[in-house]
Design a protein around this motif. Sequence first.
Motif, mmCIF file in Angstrom:
data_model
loop_
_atom_site.group_PDB
_atom_site.id
_atom_site.type_symbol
_atom_site.label_atom_id
_atom_site.label_comp_id
_atom_site.label_asym_id
_atom_site.label_seq_id
_atom_site.Cartn_x
_atom_site.Cartn_y
_atom_site.Cartn_z
ATOM 1 N N UNK A 1 -4.739 -2.552 -1.845
ATOM 2 C CA UNK A 1 -5.221 -1.939 -0.603
ATOM 3 C C UNK A 1 -4.122 -1.152 0.112
ATOM 4 N N UNK A 2 -2.866 -1.319 -0.321
ATOM 5 C CA UNK A 2 -1.752 -0.652 0.356
ATOM 6 C C UNK A 2 -1.405 0.660 -0.334
ATOM 7 N N UNK A 3 -1.190 1.734 0.435
ATOM 8 C CA UNK A 3 -0.798 3.018 -0.164
ATOM 9 C C UNK A 3 0.628 2.966 -0.681
ATOM 10 N N UNK A 4 0.909 3.731 -1.744
ATOM 11 C CA UNK A 4 2.225 3.701 -2.374
ATOM 12 C C UNK A 4 3.013 4.994 -2.168
ATOM 13 N N UNK A 5 2.361 6.059 -1.744
ATOM 14 C CA UNK A 5 2.996 7.365 -1.750
ATOM 15 C C UNK A 5 4.172 7.452 -0.783
ATOM 16 N N UNK A 6 4.123 6.736 0.330
ATOM 17 C CA UNK A 6 5.208 6.823 1.297
ATOM 18 C C UNK A 6 6.507 6.279 0.713
ATOM 19 N N UNK A 7 6.430 5.162 -0.002
ATOM 20 C CA UNK A 7 7.637 4.513 -0.525
ATOM 21 C C UNK A 7 8.039 5.044 -1.890
ATOM 22 N N UNK A 8 7.052 5.386 -2.727
ATOM 23 C CA UNK A 8 7.350 5.783 -4.097
ATOM 24 C C UNK A 8 7.174 7.279 -4.347
ATOM 25 N N UNK A 9 6.593 8.010 -3.393
ATOM 26 C CA UNK A 9 6.336 9.444 -3.511
ATOM 27 C C UNK A 9 5.341 9.772 -4.609
ATOM 28 N N UNK A 10 4.705 8.775 -5.170
ATOM 29 C CA UNK A 10 3.635 8.931 -6.146
ATOM 30 C C UNK A 10 2.445 8.109 -5.696
ATOM 31 N N UNK A 11 1.253 8.607 -5.951
ATOM 32 C CA UNK A 11 0.062 7.833 -5.650
ATOM 33 C C UNK A 11 -0.106 6.723 -6.678
ATOM 34 N N UNK A 12 -0.947 5.762 -6.364
ATOM 35 C CA UNK A 12 -1.221 4.669 -7.300
ATOM 36 C C UNK A 12 -1.812 5.214 -8.597
#
Length: 399
Positions: free
Chosen positions: A48-59
Amino acid sequence: MGDVELAAAVWFMFQRNQREIHRRRERSKIYAIPNSHVPLLDIYLDESKPMQYDYRLSRTSIEALMALLRREKTHGWGLHVEVLITVYWLAHGLSYTVVSRVFDVPKTTVFDIIHRMCAAILSLLGKVVHFPSVAQCAEVGRGFQHLANSAAFSHCVGAIDGCHIRIKAPHGPHAQDYLNRKLFHSVQLQAICDSTGKFLDIFVGYPGSVHDTRVLRNSPVFVSGCYPPPGHFIVGDGGYPCLSAPVTLITPYREPVRGRVEVRFNGHHARARSIIERTFGMMKSRWRGIFLKALEVEHTFAPKVVAVCAVLHNICVTSGDILEPAAEEDPVLQPPPVQEDQGGGCELQDGMDSSSSSQLETPWPDGTSPPDVALLQGEASAAGGPGFDAEHEATRVGG
């Protein structure tokens, strides 16, 4: 003990041994258990948590990368942990020490994981970064026709440009070779992209002091003449020569232009060529820690890191994970315009300006339709051309 009892005992012992082997294999698959209390791992484990902010890639992009890298592991860190550590390092350009603290993993392990995963991602280069097939060339041409707003560009199948990647000053006698015209150390990335912003070919590793034309002439795409196919062309800025062979490369008219037709042609050409600048911008925005400050790795490893970023860029574009370029913080160095035609390309250029003016369906001067093309190879030869020493040869990564 009779034969029946002996056979039953042997069968029982065999089954017990098989169960023990199976249990050992199952235990070996969880040799290293991810620590869910590490916040960055928890972000991945909680869908449920977005990843793009920390990893710069979407799930979606990360899962696509893992699917391409999928392999059987019987020990060591799980694939998802290794991918997340590598992507996080690329996203922020941090030191191995900082990444080891963030993931609660030993520093030497972080170093090993990043280098191993970069090699694994580079093994995908031919699968992810490749030239289009015959059928796809027509689609790419329609895309460039739309970008240029001119039917004269319907047979354009790529845009080429170069980009300087900052690196820390190398040691040794070749350090000055990496100092470019703006007085910072860099390696060069030459890339060809299609009309959607996907890389079709990359060639990275030449020192920053080398002119774009020399990089082009030593690149595999030029040496092999494998792209574009007959009847098609690519576009580049005034830093490149206008060529008809071995690569059909169309550049804008140099200033001062002669009349409105050439002005109009240059306008259409700039619109078609803008996609490669946008592609570089998207990649720089995603990997800001890599491209907007000096890359804190050895200059021999830097080309591999840049090539890994290009592979991940294509995976993101395919997955619909588009990150629009931010305001340019590190402008691309533009070499001085080439002052003369070096390969018969101006004849095609002259034919195209009249085509762009009259909106004809073909860019060729004789007005004929382009010939059929042979099936393209997906990956160019890795061999470079002559003109550089062995140390620089070892740093090149080419499509």
